[in-house]
Scaffold this motif. Structure first.
Motif, PDB file in Angstrom:
ATOM      1  N   GLY A 139       1.013  -1.194  -0.204  1.00 41.08           N
ATOM      2  CA  GLY A 139      -0.056   0.085  -0.157  1.00 41.08           C
ATOM      3  C   GLY A 139       0.436   1.396  -0.767  1.00 41.08           C
ATOM      4  N   HIS A 144       0.324  -4.760  -4.003  1.00 37.04           N
ATOM      5  CA  HIS A 144      -0.872  -3.818  -3.657  1.00 37.04           C
ATOM      6  C   HIS A 144      -1.964  -4.938  -3.108  1.00 37.04           C
ATOM      7  N   VAL A 145      -3.156  -4.240  -2.033  1.00 38.99           N
ATOM      8  CA  VAL A 145      -3.442  -5.278  -1.893  1.00 38.99           C
ATOM      9  C   VAL A 145      -4.475  -6.341  -2.248  1.00 38.99           C
ATOM     10  N   ASN A 195      -6.291  -0.199   8.443  1.00 40.23           N
ATOM     11  CA  ASN A 195      -6.786   0.955   7.069  1.00 40.23           C
ATOM     12  C   ASN A 195      -7.248   1.584   7.314  1.00 40.23           C
ATOM     13  N   VAL A 240      -2.035  -0.987   4.610  1.00 44.49           N
ATOM     14  CA  VAL A 240      -0.886  -0.083   4.219  1.00 44.49           C
ATOM     15  C   VAL A 240       0.054  -0.873   5.050  1.00 44.49           C
ATOM     16  N   SER A 243      -5.977   4.370   2.341  1.00 45.50           N
ATOM     17  CA  SER A 243      -5.222   3.014   2.012  1.00 45.50           C
ATOM     18  C   SER A 243      -6.394   1.941   2.590  1.00 45.50           C
ATOM     19  N   GLU A 295       0.670   3.862  -3.213  1.00 46.68           N
ATOM     20  CA  GLU A 295      -0.863   4.730  -3.224  1.00 46.68           C
ATOM     21  C   GLU A 295      -0.491   6.147  -2.102  1.00 46.68           C
TER      22      GLU A 295
END
Length: 391
Positions: A130, A296-297, A225, A161, A158, A133
């Motif tokens: 993350g 990325h997630v 988050n 992250v 995000s 981002e």
């Protein structure tokens, strides 16, 4: 000659047979077609060509026997010269992010606090999730010659992250002017107590908005988050104030550019060297063993990049806890020193100043004229004086 003979025959037949004179030509005009398409605040109108066709078809009746004689049609086609007109209408400029200077699609997303995530950079923490981002990232030295990141999320969030680690003494002094709430995985009490004294909120592991990833080893497995933790900041009455501009945005001063730069190498420690490679549009981060990637997630992986690199040279010292204990590396965040700004494959070498922690950093050339920073996602390194940056 053909037209004269046809006209003569028609006249004689009309006089002899009492027929009607040839009918007037019928003209059909196709209206121009206008296509309009709006895309990113630009409107373009295009007109197709207009074509005019003129057709004359005389008919002659020969009398009561109803025998019909048709003259050969005389057809004239006229095509108007093709004309295309393009008009560009500029809409209002997108509201810029104070962290990047880039336009933001939703201006309402700027009317809120910045969430700052303390991201682990231990080799067991890689690849981070993350961090790509984030709108801006700070990098600071911690123990054992490694660094940690502070990823800033203002107009974006995000969902995942990290890994997230603990705070350090420099953090509240560096972030005070940005009106941030810091998301961290704990820290020593004397450091945590310094956050409210500097007007900076801090949220640790509270069981809401934070998660332990079972596929990674502790302590390099805590993720947050940022959107889910914003309500917690509200409940704690942390300031919900937008940050001021991170830098004065503008083109690099031409007088300060010595030439092009293809790569930048930063020696944080004898065992920790980082190289940023300019690929023609952005800087890519590389470690000694290859590209430094983030995930990325959903699992896709990319190289960590930045549009602008800012290197703030500062004094490194060590802070001892009030009650004794292990000293921790700390960076000076006020005063003045050298700064390097890398953007668009170029570099400007100048000075930074910051009177107190409530103010942003300001940059200038040796003659005192300001250094403006091009818009883009910045990566800001608070770098120890005396250590090597080469390009």
């Amino acid at each position: 000659m053909r037209r004269i003979l046809v006209a003569t025959v028609l006249a004689v037949l009309a006089a002899a047979c009492g027929g009607d004179p040839a009918e007037e030509p019928v003209t059909t005009t196709r209206s121009p077609t206008v296509e309009s398409q709006a895309e990113t605040s630009d409107t373009t109108a295009s007109s197709t060509a207009t074509t005019v066709e003129t057709t004359t078809t005389p008919s002659v009746t020969t009398g009561p026997t109803e025998e019909t004689t048709s003259a050969t049609p005389d057809t004239t086609t006229t095509t108007a010269e093709e004309t295309t007109t393009t008009t560009t209408v500029s809409g209002p400029p997108a509201t810029p992010s104070p962290l990047t200077g880039l336009g933001v699609a939703d201006p309402d997303s700027l009317n809120r606090r910045t969430m700052a995530v303390k991201v682990d950079n231990h080799w067991d923490a890689r690849p981070q999730i993350g961090i790509g981002e984030a709108e801006a990232v700070f990098e600071l030295l911690v123990e054992s010659g490694i660094t940690r990141f502070i990823a800033l999320f203002h107009s974006v969030d995000s969902t995942y992250v990290g890994p997230v680690r603990s705070v350090r003494p420099t953090d509240p002094h560096l972030l005070r002017h940005l009106n941030t709430t810091v998301l961290a995985s704990g820290g020593q009490n004397w450091i945590l107590n310094s956050f409210p004294r500097n007007g900076v909120g801090v949220i640790g592991e509270i069981g809401v908005g934070g998660y332990r990833e079972e596929t990674r080893r502790a302590p390099h497995n805590y993720f947050v988050n940022t959107a889910e933790l914003r309500p917690t900041a509200d409940q704690r009455l942390y300031p919900d104030t937008p940050p001021p501009p991170l830098f004065e945005i503008g083109d690099l001063p031409v007088s300060g550019i010595p030439g092009g730069v293809s790569e930048v190498t930063m020696e944080w420690a004898p065992t920790n060297s980082v190289t940023w490679e300019w690929n023609g549009s952005t800087y890519e981060r590389h470690l000694d063993d290859g590209p430094h990637t983030w995930t990325h997630v959903e699992g896709s992986e990319e190289v960590i990049t930045a549009d602008v690199l800012v290197v703030i040279f500062s004094r490194l010292f060590y802070t001892t806890p009030p009650q004794g204990g292990v000293t921790l590396p700390t960076m000076e965040t006020t005063g003045e020193g050298r700064v390097l700004v890398f953007a668009e494959g170029q570099v400007v070498d100048g000075r930074w100043e910051r009177a107190d922690t409530a103010q942003p950093f300001s940059f200038m050339l040796t003659d005192g004229s300001p250094i403006t920073v091009p818009a883009g996602r910045p990566w800001i390194s608070l770098f120890p004086d005396g250590r090597l940056v080469s390009w």
